[in-house]
Design a protein around this motif. Structure first.
Motif, PDB file in Angstrom:
ATOM      1  N   TYR A 189       0.851  -1.046   0.261  1.00 40.79           N
ATOM      2  CA  TYR A 189      -0.162  -0.011   0.058  1.00 40.79           C
ATOM      3  C   TYR A 189       0.993   1.301  -0.014  1.00 40.79           C
TER       4      TYR A 189
ATOM      5  N   GLN B  47       2.522   1.619  -3.265  1.00 36.42           N
ATOM      6  CA  GLN B  47       1.883   2.250  -4.381  1.00 36.42           C
ATOM      7  C   GLN B  47       1.439   3.538  -4.027  1.00 36.42           C
ATOM      8  N   CYS B  48       1.272   4.051  -2.710  1.00 39.30           N
ATOM      9  CA  CYS B  48       1.195   5.603  -2.706  1.00 39.30           C
ATOM     10  C   CYS B  48       2.563   6.274  -3.209  1.00 39.30           C
TER      11      CYS B  48
ATOM     12  N   ARG C 243      -4.136  10.284   0.795  1.00 34.23           N
ATOM     13  CA  ARG C 243      -4.528   9.162   1.475  1.00 34.23           C
ATOM     14  C   ARG C 243      -4.368   9.263   3.097  1.00 34.23           C
TER      15      ARG C 243
ATOM     16  N   GLN D  92     -10.674  -6.330  -3.224  1.00 36.87           N
ATOM     17  CA  GLN D  92     -10.303  -5.013  -3.419  1.00 36.87           C
ATOM     18  C   GLN D  92     -10.307  -4.619  -5.055  1.00 36.87           C
TER      19      GLN D  92
ATOM     20  N   LEU E 246      -4.263  -2.036  -6.472  1.00 35.69           N
ATOM     21  CA  LEU E 246      -4.083  -0.825  -6.095  1.00 35.69           C
ATOM     22  C   LEU E 246      -3.267   0.177  -7.308  1.00 35.69           C
TER      23      LEU E 246
ATOM     24  N   ARG F  40      -7.372   2.636   5.297  1.00 39.52           N
ATOM     25  CA  ARG F  40      -7.060   3.494   4.331  1.00 39.52           C
ATOM     26  C   ARG F  40      -8.075   4.406   3.808  1.00 39.52           C
TER      27      ARG F  40
END
Ligand SMILES: O=C1O[C@H](COP(=O)(O)O)[C@@H](O)[C@H](O)[C@H]1O
Length: 621
Positions: free
Chosen positions: A23, A26-27, A203, A347, A411, A591
């Motif tokens: 996660y 990815q951000c 986020r 997801q 994602l 998130r």
């Protein structure tokens, strides 16, 4: 604005860490694509250790690489203590993470507080706000800084950052960074990001560990609680649906005692239970099995489950015992993996809406449908192959490759959709700001309304000169950043990237949805997009609304077989009250995506200008 929240469950920190890493990376990648750096705010408390576990693990590939040298780390809150003090959030992050980053991974830029002002928390906060202004305001912000990611903790009282329940700071609307001198949790003097800044982040992820948070979790998901964590949830949108994605039954299979000379062991599958008096913990430690689950909660056998009888075995059976344990462990791992795999698919399935929105955006900017179809099939094949390759590893008990691949894909597409929407929004916001930049200072936060309690009275009263100076700086930065760069570069970038991003989102969403069907995960996998068409509608409401990007909340839940909740995760979409849903005892990964960013930013830009009134922010304070 809108918000949707998904729930992700993790049996322990070990399972959370890889998902958290995926996660965060990815951000990071989205941030790097956006502006070449990754701006992340971090909390103290239990977060740094969990973060270290996630980020210091070896990369599984180039896309999984943590590019620390591109990171700008800020503190979501900090205590007014020296940087080498044991209460310092910086010191904690340094000890847990920064000092352990291998040299070849590069070193992040870390924005600490200025120790010069430790005795003046207002000044300390103001100075840290200037740090944010220098980093954010010239390029990436209209009225508030936009972090790429905020990684937040959650206290057992529902506080986050240094925003405490019932505290007047929760009403702060002006400052980006605020002081607090009466923190109920020691040390009392701190500074913190304010609620508007937190909810303005691209986020926000809550990472909460520890059994002490079980009770507060129920309240956090109560919309009326007024808890800071709840306010953060709500601040990210006004549509919030809580959906159950993962089975509640999680079993721990472990040995209580193993000895090669006189082996005795108990093998049981049981719900995780908190430590009781008279548990087997002493034995566990003696034999090195470990008496706690990695986040402070002791794992013990249920006292009367009738399945922990000891067997005396000769040495030759010892091997058999280990084999049995391995097998049982494999079963447990498979169960957990099944759930995690389902999460991936869930997801990814949620990308239906992203896909639709992405496709719509692509259409709006003139991308051809035919191209998308061809490309989608190719990407579909690749994704299928990727999953196929990941699966053997997962079946061998190393589930992360498979997990990572699925999560990554999902994602990735969602991040791309987010990027397109955000960039589009920033382009418009820049354009809007550009129109007014000549006669306004768009980046100075507006002053608090006159009837609001002033948590920062001294600043408003006594710091006029500095504010004026800040305002001039803001004005220059705004004109430079928003008019010249914002209007031109963002516009060019957006125009160039939107079709591509739209396609990516559309293709990947369709592919992953298809994979979900083939994997036999029905119902929930389509929940976000199919349940009531809500997400699809959102994605299709026009170019000013970005595709749904669900927020994610996850928690380790106590086994609740007795409550009759087990085993229905495959039965399709089931919307439940979050308070009934979870009894978290371990780990939460949440998130929250500030969706419909462009609409939000547009609104806020307008609101900011309207609210500023004749005083224009803090200039006249
Ligand atoms: O005081 C603080 O507490 C919170 C929560 O800490 P945790 O140990 O319960 O995770 C933390 O997020 C914050 O940064 C810190 O200053």
């Amino acid at each position: 604005m809108g918000q949707q929240t998904n729930l992700f469950n993790f049996p322990d920190v070990g399972a959370l860490a890889p998902a958290l890493r995926t996660y965060v990376v990815q951000c990071q990648n989205a941030g790097l694509n956006r502006h070449g750096v990754f701006k992340v705010g971090v909390s103290g408390g239990s977060l740094p250790a969990t973060l270290a576990k996630a980020l210091l693990a070896p990369a599984s590939g180039p896309e999984d690489t943590v590019q620390f040298d591109k990171w700008e780390i800020f503190f979501a809150d900090e205590r007014a203590v020296p940087l080498n003090h044991e209460d310092s959030n910086y010191a904690l992050l340094k000890k847990e993470l920064l000092d352990k980053i291998p040299a070849e991974a590069g070193q992040p830029t870390v924005h600490t507080i200025d120790e010069t002002y430790l005795n003046d928390t207002q000044e300390l906060a103001d100075q840290y706000e200037q740090v944010l202004v220098r980093s954010f305001a010239s390029r990436d912000s209209v009225k508030l800084p936009i972090f790429d990611l905020l990684l937040l903790g959650c206290g057992p009282d529902g506080h986050t950052c240094s925003l405490f329940p019932g505290h007047e700071l929760l009403r702060e609307t002006s400052a980006w960074v605020a002081p607090i001198e009466d923190s109920p949790k020691p040390p009392p003097k701190r500074i913190t990001l304010t609620l508007p800044v937190v909810t303005h982040s691209v986020r926000v992820a809550f990472v909460a560990t520890g059994a002490g948070k079980k009770d507060i979790m129920k309240q956090i998901f109560d919309e009326d609680s007024g808890l800071p964590t709840t306010l953060v949830n709500e601040g990210c949108g006004d549509r919030c649906s809580w959906k159950r994605h993962v089975a509640h039954v999680l079993y721990e299979v472990r040995a209580l005692s193993l000895s090669s000379t006189k082996p005795e062991f108990s093998l049981f599958a049981h719900p995780l239970l908190p430590h009781e008096e008279g548990s087997q913990q002493g034995q566990d430690q003696k034999h090195g099995v470990g008496g706690e689950d990695g986040h402070g909660r002791e794992l013990v056998a249920p006292p009367d489950d009738g399945r922990d009888g000891r067997l005396e075995l000769p040495d030759v059976v010892d091997a058999l015992a280990h084999a049995l344990l391995d097998l049982a462990g494999g079963v447990a791992a498979a169960e957990a993996r099944r759930e995690l795999g389902a999460q991936d698919l869930l997801q990814d399935g949620g990308l239906d809406a992203d896909a639709e929105g992405g496709a719509q955006r692509a259409e709006e900017v003139g991308a051809g449908d035919g191209d998308g179809g061809v490309l989608a099939r190719r990407v579909g094949d690749e994704a299928h192959e990727r999953r196929r390759q990941a699966r053997p590893g997962a079946q061998g008990g190393q589930d992360q490759p498979g997990h990572g691949a699925g999560l990554h894909g999902g994602l990735g597409a969602r991040a791309a959709a987010d990027d397109a929407a955000r960039e589009e929004g920033q382009g418009r916001a820049a354009e809007q700001q550009g129109r007014v930049a000549g006669d306004r200072d768009p980046v100075v936060p507006p002053r608090a309304a006159d009837d609001e309690p002033r948590a920062h009275g001294r600043r408003h009263a006594g710091h006029g000169a500095r504010d004026e100076q800040q305002a001039r700086l803001h004005g220059r930065q705004a004109v430079d950043g928003l008019v010249q760069q914002g209007q031109e570069e963002e516009g060019r970038h957006l125009a160039g990237r939107a079709p591509e991003v739209g396609h990516e989102a559309g293709e990947q969403g369709a592919v992953e949805d298809d994979v979900a069907r083939r994997e036999g995960v029905r119902g929930d996998a389509h929940l976000d997009g199919d349940e009531d068409g809500e997400e699809g509608r959102r994605g299709g409401e026009g170019r000013d609304r970005r595709a749904a990007a669900p927020a994610v909340v996850g928690a380790v839940v106590e086994a609740d077989e007795q409550r009759g909740h087990g085993g229905d995760e495959g039965e399709g979409a089931e919307e439940v009250d979050a308070r009934e849903l979870l009894e978290p005892v371990g780990v939460v990964l949440a998130r929250q995506v500030q969706d419909e960013v462009d609409g939000c930013e547009g609104d806020e830009a307008e609101r900011g200008l309207a609210d500023e009134g004749p005083d224009r922010g803090r200039q006249g304070d």
